[in-house]
Scaffold this motif. Structure first.
Motif, PDB file in Angstrom:
ATOM      1  N   TYR A 168       0.838  -1.200   0.000  1.00 49.36           N
ATOM      2  CA  TYR A 168       0.000   0.000   0.000  1.00 49.36           C
ATOM      3  C   TYR A 168       0.874   1.251   0.000  1.00 49.36           C
ATOM      4  O   TYR A 168       0.653   2.195  -0.769  1.00 49.36           O
ATOM      5  CB  TYR A 168      -0.906  -0.018   1.225  1.00 49.36           C
ATOM      6  CG  TYR A 168      -1.726   1.235   1.418  1.00 49.36           C
ATOM      7  CD1 TYR A 168      -2.855   1.486   0.658  1.00 49.36           C
ATOM      8  CD2 TYR A 168      -1.360   2.159   2.400  1.00 49.36           C
ATOM      9  CE1 TYR A 168      -3.605   2.635   0.847  1.00 49.36           C
ATOM     10  CE2 TYR A 168      -2.106   3.310   2.598  1.00 49.36           C
ATOM     11  CZ  TYR A 168      -3.234   3.544   1.821  1.00 49.36           C
ATOM     12  OH  TYR A 168      -3.967   4.681   2.010  1.00 49.36           O
ATOM     13  N   GLY A 169       1.903   1.256   0.871  1.00 53.16           N
ATOM     14  CA  GLY A 169       2.805   2.406   0.925  1.00 53.16           C
ATOM     15  C   GLY A 169       3.560   2.603  -0.375  1.00 53.16           C
ATOM     16  O   GLY A 169       3.753   3.729  -0.835  1.00 53.16           O
ATOM     17  N   SER A 171       2.494   1.885  -3.302  1.00 53.07           N
ATOM     18  CA  SER A 171       1.592   2.435  -4.318  1.00 53.07           C
ATOM     19  C   SER A 171       1.478   3.951  -4.197  1.00 53.07           C
ATOM     20  O   SER A 171       1.252   4.644  -5.180  1.00 53.07           O
ATOM     21  CB  SER A 171       0.206   1.787  -4.193  1.00 53.07           C
ATOM     22  OG  SER A 171      -0.457   2.216  -3.006  1.00 53.07           O
ATOM     23  N   LYS A 172       1.674   4.473  -2.980  1.00 51.92           N
ATOM     24  CA  LYS A 172       1.625   5.918  -2.780  1.00 51.92           C
ATOM     25  C   LYS A 172       2.996   6.567  -3.004  1.00 51.92           C
ATOM     26  O   LYS A 172       3.081   7.700  -3.489  1.00 51.92           O
ATOM     27  CB  LYS A 172       1.165   6.230  -1.350  1.00 51.92           C
ATOM     28  CG  LYS A 172      -0.251   5.792  -1.051  1.00 51.92           C
ATOM     29  CD  LYS A 172      -0.650   6.118   0.384  1.00 51.92           C
ATOM     30  CE  LYS A 172      -0.727   7.594   0.647  1.00 51.92           C
ATOM     31  NZ  LYS A 172      -1.247   7.900   2.007  1.00 51.92           N
ATOM     32  N   TYR A 173       4.051   5.865  -2.630  1.00 53.41           N
ATOM     33  CA  TYR A 173       5.398   6.427  -2.704  1.00 53.41           C
ATOM     34  C   TYR A 173       6.253   5.603  -3.676  1.00 53.41           C
ATOM     35  O   TYR A 173       6.135   5.742  -4.873  1.00 53.41           O
ATOM     36  CB  TYR A 173       6.024   6.477  -1.306  1.00 53.41           C
ATOM     37  CG  TYR A 173       5.202   7.255  -0.312  1.00 53.41           C
ATOM     38  CD1 TYR A 173       5.191   8.650  -0.335  1.00 53.41           C
ATOM     39  CD2 TYR A 173       4.438   6.600   0.664  1.00 53.41           C
ATOM     40  CE1 TYR A 173       4.432   9.374   0.576  1.00 53.41           C
ATOM     41  CE2 TYR A 173       3.680   7.316   1.576  1.00 53.41           C
ATOM     42  CZ  TYR A 173       3.672   8.701   1.528  1.00 53.41           C
ATOM     43  OH  TYR A 173       2.929   9.407   2.425  1.00 53.41           O
ATOM     44  N   SER A 174       7.100   4.745  -3.135  1.00 49.01           N
ATOM     45  CA  SER A 174       7.921   3.865  -3.972  1.00 49.01           C
ATOM     46  C   SER A 174       8.426   2.721  -3.105  1.00 49.01           C
ATOM     47  O   SER A 174       8.504   2.846  -1.882  1.00 49.01           O
ATOM     48  CB  SER A 174       9.108   4.629  -4.581  1.00 49.01           C
ATOM     49  OG  SER A 174       9.969   5.096  -3.535  1.00 49.01           O
ATOM     50  N   TRP A 178      11.220   4.294   1.816  1.00 47.75           N
ATOM     51  CA  TRP A 178      11.230   4.605   3.253  1.00 47.75           C
ATOM     52  C   TRP A 178      12.642   4.596   3.839  1.00 47.75           C
ATOM     53  O   TRP A 178      12.917   5.288   4.828  1.00 47.75           O
ATOM     54  CB  TRP A 178      10.356   3.599   4.005  1.00 47.75           C
ATOM     55  CG  TRP A 178      10.894   2.197   3.983  1.00 47.75           C
ATOM     56  CD1 TRP A 178      10.686   1.244   3.040  1.00 47.75           C
ATOM     57  CD2 TRP A 178      11.741   1.602   4.965  1.00 47.75           C
ATOM     58  NE1 TRP A 178      11.346   0.090   3.352  1.00 47.75           N
ATOM     59  CE2 TRP A 178      12.007   0.278   4.534  1.00 47.75           C
ATOM     60  CE3 TRP A 178      12.294   2.050   6.165  1.00 47.75           C
ATOM     61  CZ2 TRP A 178      12.810  -0.593   5.266  1.00 47.75           C
ATOM     62  CZ3 TRP A 178      13.097   1.182   6.896  1.00 47.75           C
ATOM     63  CH2 TRP A 178      13.349  -0.123   6.451  1.00 47.75           C
ATOM     64  N   ALA A 209      -6.735   6.255   6.418  1.00 45.54           N
ATOM     65  CA  ALA A 209      -6.523   5.371   5.271  1.00 45.54           C
ATOM     66  C   ALA A 209      -7.845   5.000   4.622  1.00 45.54           C
ATOM     67  O   ALA A 209      -7.963   4.952   3.392  1.00 45.54           O
ATOM     68  CB  ALA A 209      -5.772   4.120   5.702  1.00 45.54           C
ATOM     69  N   ASP A 212      -8.995   7.960   2.510  1.00 46.63           N
ATOM     70  CA  ASP A 212      -8.041   8.547   1.567  1.00 46.63           C
ATOM     71  C   ASP A 212      -8.702   8.619   0.184  1.00 46.63           C
ATOM     72  O   ASP A 212      -9.130   7.597  -0.359  1.00 46.63           O
ATOM     73  CB  ASP A 212      -6.779   7.676   1.497  1.00 46.63           C
ATOM     74  CG  ASP A 212      -5.658   8.339   0.713  1.00 46.63           C
ATOM     75  OD1 ASP A 212      -5.917   8.830  -0.406  1.00 46.63           O
ATOM     76  OD2 ASP A 212      -4.511   8.352   1.205  1.00 46.63           O
ATOM     77  N   LYS A 214      -7.547   9.058  -2.814  1.00 46.70           N
ATOM     78  CA  LYS A 214      -6.845   8.393  -3.908  1.00 46.70           C
ATOM     79  C   LYS A 214      -6.518   6.938  -3.606  1.00 46.70           C
ATOM     80  O   LYS A 214      -6.503   6.099  -4.508  1.00 46.70           O
ATOM     81  CB  LYS A 214      -5.545   9.142  -4.226  1.00 46.70           C
ATOM     82  CG  LYS A 214      -5.750  10.506  -4.853  1.00 46.70           C
ATOM     83  CD  LYS A 214      -4.412  11.115  -5.260  1.00 46.70           C
ATOM     84  CE  LYS A 214      -4.595  12.455  -5.956  1.00 46.70           C
ATOM     85  NZ  LYS A 214      -3.296  13.044  -6.353  1.00 46.70           N
ATOM     86  N   PHE A 215      -6.236   6.631  -2.328  1.00 46.68           N
ATOM     87  CA  PHE A 215      -5.799   5.287  -1.965  1.00 46.68           C
ATOM     88  C   PHE A 215      -6.566   4.776  -0.747  1.00 46.68           C
ATOM     89  O   PHE A 215      -5.988   4.551   0.318  1.00 46.68           O
ATOM     90  CB  PHE A 215      -4.292   5.277  -1.675  1.00 46.68           C
ATOM     91  CG  PHE A 215      -3.436   5.764  -2.798  1.00 46.68           C
ATOM     92  CD1 PHE A 215      -3.061   4.905  -3.823  1.00 46.68           C
ATOM     93  CD2 PHE A 215      -3.004   7.083  -2.840  1.00 46.68           C
ATOM     94  CE1 PHE A 215      -2.268   5.350  -4.866  1.00 46.68           C
ATOM     95  CE2 PHE A 215      -2.214   7.537  -3.877  1.00 46.68           C
ATOM     96  CZ  PHE A 215      -1.850   6.673  -4.901  1.00 46.68           C
ATOM     97  N   GLN A 224      -0.204  -0.521  11.278  1.00 52.94           N
ATOM     98  CA  GLN A 224       0.626   0.672  11.101  1.00 52.94           C
ATOM     99  C   GLN A 224       1.704   0.741  12.185  1.00 52.94           C
ATOM    100  O   GLN A 224       2.866   1.077  11.912  1.00 52.94           O
ATOM    101  CB  GLN A 224      -0.248   1.933  11.165  1.00 52.94           C
ATOM    102  CG  GLN A 224      -1.321   2.039  10.095  1.00 52.94           C
ATOM    103  CD  GLN A 224      -0.808   2.661   8.809  1.00 52.94           C
ATOM    104  OE1 GLN A 224       0.393   2.648   8.533  1.00 52.94           O
ATOM    105  NE2 GLN A 224      -1.710   3.197   8.006  1.00 52.94           N
TER     106      GLN A 224
END
Length: 241
Positions: A168-169, A171-174, A178, A209, A212, A214-215, A224
Motif C-alpha cells: 500500500y505504501g 503504491s503511494k510512494y515507492s 522509506w 486510510a 483517503d 486516492k488510496f 501501522q
C-alpha cells in the motif's frame, strides 16, 4: 606481544567497555602489551564515555563529549598497521562492522588472530545434533536464526498484514523509498506513537486510510504500529553494524 583488542561497542550497553577492560587486564597478566580502544577513548576525552550511555549510542557520545568515529578508527587502524603483532577478539565481534574490518586488516597483515573465551571464529559452524560435517544428513546451522520457525510460523497473519501495508505504501510512494527518509528512526518512531494515540481515540481502524480519496484502504492501526516499529528496528540494527 603487542595486541590490539577488538570487539563490539556501538549499540552495546556502556559501549561494552566493562568487557574491554576485563580482557585488557587478562591480556596484560599474560605478558602482552595491549591497545585497548575503550581506554584510548576515555583518555582522549578525559571522561568515561560509557557512563550513563545505557544503549551505547554513538550520537550521544558525540554530542556530550565530542567523540568522533573517524578519529577513533584512524587511530585504531594506524596502531594495527604499524604496531600490532596480534589482534584479540571479544565475543560478538562478528556483529560489529568495526571489529570485522579490524580483523580483516590484521589478517591482511599476517598478524596472529586470538579469539578470547566465547569469541569463536566463523569456521566453527556445527550441526545442532552434533553430526560431523562430513556425515550425510549434516547441516551446519546450529545457532543460526530460525526464520521460518521463529517468524513465519509464529506470526503468519501479522507478516501478511505488514507486507500488504508495504505494498500500500509503495503504491503511494515507492518500493524501499522509506529507507532514504532523513531522520528515519525518529520519524517512524513518532509515526508509531501517533497510531497508538489514534487507536485509543478512533478504535482499531485507521480512518485516514479508509477515507483517503486516492488510496482508500482498510488498515488496522496495529498494522501501522507494527510496520513503523519494524522500520525503527531495521534502521537501528543497520546503524549498529
Amino acid at each position: 606481544m603487542k595486541v590490539y583488542l577488538a570487539g563490539p561497542m556501538r549499540g552495546v550497553p556502556e559501549f561494552n567497555f566493562p568487557a574491554f577492560f576485563a580482557a585488557e587486564e587478562q591480556l596484560i597478566a599474560q605478558g602482552h602489551e595491549v591497545f585497548n580502544p575503550a581506554r584510548r577513548d576515555n583518555d582522549r576525552h578525559g571522561v568515561d564515555l560509557s557512563k550513563g550511555n545505557s544503549t551505547g549510542d554513538e550520537a550521544v557520545a558525540a554530542a556530550q563529549h565530542g567523540f568522533s568515529l573517524r578519529e577513533a578508527l584512524r587511530d585504531d587502524t594506524a596502531w594495527i598497521t604499524m604496531e600490532a603483532d596480534a589482534i584479540a577478539l571479544l565475543p560478538g565481534w562478528q556483529r560489529s562492522t568495526g571489529a570485522t574490518a579490524e580483523r580483516a586488516l590484521a589478517i591482511a597483515l599476517h598478524l596472529e588472530v586470538m579469539y578470547l573465551p566465547g569469541a569463536t571464529p566463523n569456521s566453527t559452524e556445527q550441526d545442532p545434533n552434533g553430526i560431523d560435517a562430513k556425515t550425510p544428513g549434516a547441516k551446519l546451522d546450529a545457532g543460526k536464526a530460525p526464520i521460518n520457525q521463529g517468524v513465519i510460523q509464529y506470526f503468519p497473519r501479522a507478516i501478511e498484514a505488514v507486507a500488504l501495508l508495504s505494498a500500500y505504501g509503495a503504491s503511494k510512494y515507492s518500493w524501499k523509498g522509506w529507507e532514504k527518509v532523513e531522520g528515519g528512526i525518529d520519524r517512524y518512531a513518532d509515526a508509531a506513537e501517533r497510531h497508538r494515540v489514534k487507536e485509543a481515540i478512533e478504535g482499531q481502524w485507521d480512518f485516514a486510510a479508509m477515507n483517503d480519496p486516492k488510496f482508500p484502504a482498510n488498515i488496522l492501526h496495529k498494522t501501522q504500529i507494527a510496520w513503523n516499529d519494524l522500520a525503527v528496528l531495521e534502521l537501528t540494527l543497520r546503524e549498529m553494524k
